[in-house]
Scaffold this active site. Sequence first.
Site, PDB file in Angstrom:
ATOM      1  N   LYS A   1     -81.368  43.735   2.997  1.00 28.94           N
ATOM      2  CA  LYS A   1     -80.599  44.787   3.831  1.00 28.94           C
ATOM      3  C   LYS A   1     -79.211  44.507   3.079  1.00 28.94           C
ATOM      4  O   LYS A   1     -78.586  43.336   3.376  1.00 28.94           O
ATOM      5  CB  LYS A   1     -80.679  43.968   5.319  1.00 28.94           C
ATOM      6  CG  LYS A   1     -80.070  44.842   6.307  1.00 28.94           C
ATOM      7  CD  LYS A   1     -78.930  45.567   6.094  1.00 28.94           C
ATOM      8  CE  LYS A   1     -77.545  44.972   6.402  1.00 28.94           C
ATOM      9  NZ  LYS A   1     -76.358  45.659   6.042  1.00 28.94           N
TER      10      LYS A   1
ATOM     11  N   GLU B   1     -74.633  31.064   2.169  1.00 35.10           N
ATOM     12  CA  GLU B   1     -73.422  30.873   1.136  1.00 35.10           C
ATOM     13  C   GLU B   1     -72.113  31.899   1.598  1.00 35.10           C
ATOM     14  O   GLU B   1     -72.151  32.942   1.886  1.00 35.10           O
ATOM     15  CB  GLU B   1     -73.795  31.192  -0.364  1.00 35.10           C
ATOM     16  CG  GLU B   1     -74.697  30.479  -0.954  1.00 35.10           C
ATOM     17  CD  GLU B   1     -74.370  28.889  -0.781  1.00 35.10           C
ATOM     18  OE1 GLU B   1     -73.510  28.684  -1.130  1.00 35.10           O
ATOM     19  OE2 GLU B   1     -75.471  28.260  -0.618  1.00 35.10           O
TER      20      GLU B   1
ATOM     21  N   CYS C   1     -65.403  34.987  -4.005  1.00 31.71           N
ATOM     22  CA  CYS C   1     -65.452  33.857  -2.978  1.00 31.71           C
ATOM     23  C   CYS C   1     -64.816  32.753  -3.901  1.00 31.71           C
ATOM     24  O   CYS C   1     -64.053  31.916  -3.241  1.00 31.71           O
ATOM     25  CB  CYS C   1     -66.931  33.413  -2.497  1.00 31.71           C
ATOM     26  SG  CYS C   1     -67.947  33.219  -3.808  1.00 31.71           S
TER      27      CYS C   1
ATOM     28  N   GLU D   1     -59.235  32.644   4.789  1.00 32.93           N
ATOM     29  CA  GLU D   1     -59.537  33.517   3.652  1.00 32.93           C
ATOM     30  C   GLU D   1     -59.204  34.834   3.907  1.00 32.93           C
ATOM     31  O   GLU D   1     -59.515  35.468   4.863  1.00 32.93           O
ATOM     32  CB  GLU D   1     -61.161  33.612   3.624  1.00 32.93           C
ATOM     33  CG  GLU D   1     -61.621  34.152   2.042  1.00 32.93           C
ATOM     34  CD  GLU D   1     -63.182  34.300   2.081  1.00 32.93           C
ATOM     35  OE1 GLU D   1     -63.669  34.584   2.836  1.00 32.93           O
ATOM     36  OE2 GLU D   1     -63.544  34.010   1.020  1.00 32.93           O
TER      37      GLU D   1
END
Length: 525
Positions: A213, A294, A328, A424
Amino acid sequence: MATAETRVHVAEFKNEPFVDFSRPENKRSMEAALKKVEAEIGREYPMYIGGEKVITTAKMTSTNPSHPKQMIGVFQTATAEHADQAVEASAKAFETWKRVPAERRVEIAFRAAEIIRERKFEISALICAEVGKSWIEADADTAETIDFLEFYGREMLRFAGQHPVTPQMGEKNYLIYIPLGVGVVIPPWNFPAAIAAGMTVASLVTGNTVILKPSEESPTVAAKVVEILYEAGIPRQALNFLTGAGEIVGDALVKHPKTRFIAFTGSKEVGLLISEAAGKKTPGQIWIKRAVLEMGGKDATIVDEEADIDAAVEGVAAAAFGYQGQKCSACSRAIVSEKIYDTFVEKLVDRAKKITVGPSEDPGNYMGPVVSSMAMEGILGYIDVGKKEGKVVLGGERAPGDGYFIQPTIIANVSPKARVAQEEIFGPVLAVIKARDFDHALEIANDTEFGLTGAVYSRNPEKIEKAEEAFHVGNLYLNRKCTGAMVGAHPFGGFNMSGTDSKTGGKDYLLHFLQAKSIAEKVSN
Ligand code: NAP
């Protein structure tokens, strides 16, 4: 004991070389590929469930963030019912796929790597158009895709077959690694080829079946990856492809009782939702679901007073602004010794002023757009917060053009606990924080809920040694930038709220997709 690794001879793993775009023939190839992508614009892509193409009435589209009016692909919108059908079909296909010899599965992975190598420019051009990567960043994504296929193929050969255990008198004993079952693969958009392919192929090569997906921002690149895997020989029944909203179809896939594991890469917020949902037994479920998660980061670079300041400036600029800070691993905090703080900030601002921003199909632009209008609004919101929490010494605004362009932004005099130093942002925004000394710098670096990547610039071996021990990140880089992990060389994954530290591209990764079966047989002497 003969293992698949010894029966099949493959060359040692080597990273795919990057394309040198200064060579005229490579430049021409990329330009031609970008034209080809343009010619395919607006193509409709089906979903695949149980080997069948599926078309829905409701559609969704993917657009080019450099030119938001340009549609890249048209996609189907899966519902929870499609998720249910895909898991059921996948569970059925598992009974066949798990019996396919590991060598054959690996052969398919290697064939897929070969196809991508042949169509490298086309894949990179599509990445450039769909998620706004520069040529160099898009090429690195494609190269990493090839690396994952090659690396996990070799790794599967290592895990295949019977593995010796401590001998026991009167018994013939060994251990084998078997697949888990139906895997749900949910990647982010920021490495639309490499992460989607990496998690999918790790699942398939180990003998699991998959429902992929992709992110709503990058379904076209994912569809290309799926087409290539089918072409290479992955049976359509073993790999289902569903497009649609994460909170609907992704959620239904995660919660399905026949889902055996979830491989997710994305934000902390969604990762935690998945972790919680995966931990809850649903009616009919007979296993504990595995969740390989992750997640995000708030990665720091420490610049010590004994550092090569120019090298640190280069490293921080590249890690903070490469791919618009949407990695990231991106450096979003520079923690700088007060003794060199002013010099560092001045040099960094001068360096970052040279960064060009504009449409990513133009190789003259180092930075392209951020991925969507929503991402842009979020980042500009954080910049507003940063204007109150520190001093904007560069950027702070949108950059000219129709696309989602934001100037490289540096916010100085930020306190370690400020929001822009803790949350973040996932955009081209760097907070610069002052540290009293090296110990203070390490303390600040470790003082967020994340623990993904980190870098230290210092010429002092004692400080380097201290950082090796005390800087609590999954990927620590010394006297180099904190982005650009290479498959094999830098197994990747973070601590704390950065995820389950699965170490993609490392020797432990495939174990997440396998379970070990110990077999002991009594033998007569
Ligand atoms: P995201 O918003 O968390 O989305 C990731 C994926 O989850 C997408 O496919 C999304 O689908 C899906 N999703 C959303 N809600 C869901 C739900 N309730 N259940 C199941 N699936 C759901 O992250 P992103 O914006 O794509 O990616 C950026 C994030 O990824 C950043 O935080 C970055 O740090 C992180 N990242 C981490 C790593 C690493 O290795 N640690 C690598 C790359 C990126 P939709 O698109 O349809 O919503």
